[in-house]
Design a protein around this motif. Sequence first.
Motif, short mmCIF file in Angstrom:
data_model
loop_
_atom_site.label_atom_id
_atom_site.label_comp_id
_atom_site.label_asym_id
_atom_site.label_seq_id
_atom_site.Cartn_x
_atom_site.Cartn_y
_atom_site.Cartn_z
N ASP A 124 1.45 -1.41 24.07
CA ASP A 124 0.79 -2.34 23.16
C ASP A 124 -0.65 -2.63 23.56
N ARG A 125 -1.34 -1.64 24.07
CA ARG A 125 -2.75 -1.82 24.36
C ARG A 125 -3.55 -0.93 23.41
N LEU A 126 -4.86 -0.94 23.60
CA LEU A 126 -5.72 -0.17 22.71
C LEU A 126 -6.13 1.16 23.30
N PRO A 169 4.55 -10.18 16.24
CA PRO A 169 5.15 -9.74 17.50
C PRO A 169 4.97 -8.24 17.75
N PHE A 213 -0.69 2.86 23.69
CA PHE A 213 0.08 2.47 22.51
C PHE A 213 1.50 2.07 22.89
N MET A 214 2.08 2.77 23.87
CA MET A 214 3.44 2.41 24.25
C MET A 214 3.48 1.07 24.96
N GLY A 223 16.04 3.68 26.24
CA GLY A 223 14.69 3.47 26.78
C GLY A 223 13.66 4.23 26.00
N ALA A 224 13.98 5.49 25.70
CA ALA A 224 13.02 6.31 24.96
C ALA A 224 12.78 5.72 23.58
N THR A 233 10.25 2.71 23.78
CA THR A 233 8.83 3.04 23.87
C THR A 233 8.35 3.69 22.59
N MET A 234 9.23 4.48 21.96
CA MET A 234 8.84 5.13 20.72
C MET A 234 8.55 4.10 19.64
N GLY A 281 2.99 -4.35 17.34
CA GLY A 281 1.65 -3.78 17.30
C GLY A 281 0.86 -4.11 18.54
N LEU A 282 -0.37 -3.61 18.54
CA LEU A 282 -1.21 -3.74 19.73
C LEU A 282 -1.63 -5.19 19.92
N ALA A 283 -1.48 -5.67 21.13
CA ALA A 283 -1.78 -7.06 21.40
C ALA A 283 -3.23 -7.27 21.82
N THR A 284 -3.90 -6.19 22.23
CA THR A 284 -5.25 -6.33 22.75
C THR A 284 -6.26 -6.62 21.65
N THR A 309 8.07 5.87 29.92
CA THR A 309 9.34 5.21 29.65
C THR A 309 10.16 5.00 30.91
N TYR A 310 10.27 6.06 31.72
CA TYR A 310 11.24 6.00 32.80
C TYR A 310 10.60 5.64 34.13
N ARG A 353 -2.18 -4.11 14.34
CA ARG A 353 -2.97 -4.74 15.40
C ARG A 353 -2.92 -6.24 15.23
N ALA A 384 2.07 1.06 16.78
CA ALA A 384 0.68 0.96 17.25
C ALA A 384 -0.32 0.93 16.12
N HIS A 416 7.46 1.10 20.08
CA HIS A 416 6.14 0.52 20.33
C HIS A 416 5.04 1.49 19.90
N PHE A 417 5.27 2.77 20.18
CA PHE A 417 4.27 3.78 19.83
C PHE A 417 4.07 3.80 18.32
N TRP A 430 5.65 10.79 26.95
CA TRP A 430 6.63 9.80 26.52
C TRP A 430 7.57 9.47 27.68
#
Lengths: 201, 367
Positions: free
Chosen positions: B31-33, A51, B28-29, A22-23, A26-27, A53-56, B331-332, A36, A33, A29-30, B327
Amino acid sequence: MEKEAIRNKSGVWDVVKSLVSGARLTMQHFRNAKNRRTPEYVSDENYFKQPDGLATLTYPYEAIPVPDNGRYRLHNEIEDCIVCDLCAKICPVNCITIESVKATEDIGTTSDGTKKRLYAPVFDIDMAKCCYCGLCTSVCPTDCLTMTPVYDFSEVDIKNMVYHFTDLSPEQAQEKQRLFEQQQEEQAAAKAAALAARKKS
Amino acid sequence: MLAFVLTLSLMLLIVVVVVYAERKVAAFMQDRLGPTEAGPYGTLQPLLDVLKLLQKEDIIPSAADKKLFAIAPVLIFVAVFAGFAVIPLSPGLVPAGIGIGVFYFLAIVSLDVIGLLMAGWGSNNKYAMLGAMRSVAQIVSYEIPAGLAILSAVMICQSLDFQEISYQQGAIMNLFPGLEYDTNWLFGIEALGINTTAVGGITTWNIFRAPFLLVAFVVYFIASLAECNRAPFDIPEAESELVAGFHVEYSGFRFAVFFLAEYAMMVLVCLVAVILFLGSWNTPLSNIGPFKLAYLTTGTVGELSGILWGAFWLISKTLVLLFVQLWARWTYPRLRVDQLMHLCWKVLTPVALGLVLLAGIWRLLMV
Ligand code: SF4
Ligand code: SF4
């Protein structure tokens, strides 16, 4: 990435593994970032290749282009309008208001060569009522009524949602009306004179 | 007085940074700005948030216990802020260098619980009450593994003074009065015969002096997440079920104080984790042969270079830990109450007890 769900009574190791996966997710995705999404149209070959990077998108500054045949705000090129009233008749919600005045003189032709015979002192479309069905654009014989790609046109006052497309000022419209009535009177007088002359003879 | 102002401004600065980082990291996690409008890259967002909160009306519910309601946020903030008093910023710079700093820290931070209970009870609201009860249950239970983990570090260091513990974990240990003739051995075991007193750097950090303290660090870190009501242990606040827990009735200035206290608490527990386990203000670089990296990146004690290097290492390590907190939050998923208590009493507490035992044995090997 772990695909299996962690059972309730699985061992410590499985739990640690799932926590780590899980960690990691998220990492990932981070870290992505820095990329874009770019505002590209769906036909662009990059459209489906973003697919990560940031979707906004920062909307008022960036926006994904709308399709050419999308149905958004209407626009009437009044120069090319022959004021045939077809659009007003077909509109399912009656949001087009047209008043017409017959022209006394020759007012030229539209860009596709149709002769114009009418002025339109009033040509209003109420965008607040419009359901964007596009029927009016398909019946328009000169194709002067079209859909534009503009979709962000909300207003504070609902009166501003009524768009006026006429190219005549109220004074000009009155003048045209007067000219038309004068012509009618002249014609009527000429007719009466002709009738009287015929009676006499 | 100077120390007070300095600590307060430093704390506020770090809190502002963390609030901004929280939004950006979360964004960022996912996927936003995150904030982009206020200032360059939205950096003014936390300040503007505070300004907005300060402008708001100060509402006290008519059915609330007005005195408790008004005192609670202040009490919580004072408790957390008082905890900062014993944090050594760098060699020679500590707001209040008392000999029982660790004990004081544990005591003053538990005062937090009373503030939470006052807020929850005083609001006269069922969500607030439930939130406060959960919060108290959680914090009181997690203080046990946290305290035991701290105790094992204290047993290794044989001191309750944060500054002494800090000195022990670096190359300049012998400068501390009372430690002049102490030596650091690799992994803390004298029998290995490798003297690391002058090597310093990461080899003298507590997690290296006694490697089992790495486990203690993890136990403490998990427990500290629970103590500052951070996800995945945020059931007292649980936005989705309790609205906001004990501070649901608070708005404006009082809410800002709660918010500040919560983030200050995060910073505080991370600072303590760094001091007890990750070498405090000591540099991670060691003296290797002719390269005196440790001395180079420590500066001179008592001079500006020493203060700046110390503050730099301490704060950067703390920020790394804070990032791990964020983080984890993004995540959790949140634990259920029974899972929370299971984790505390049946997992962390026995492990921490084992660590205390191990710390005793290890200490015997060290001398
Ligand atoms: S798009 Fe449809 S609803 Fe709108 S003006 Fe045309 S016919 Fe009327
Ligand atoms: S259908 Fe076209 S030409 Fe006819 S009135 Fe409407 S806009 Fe004008």
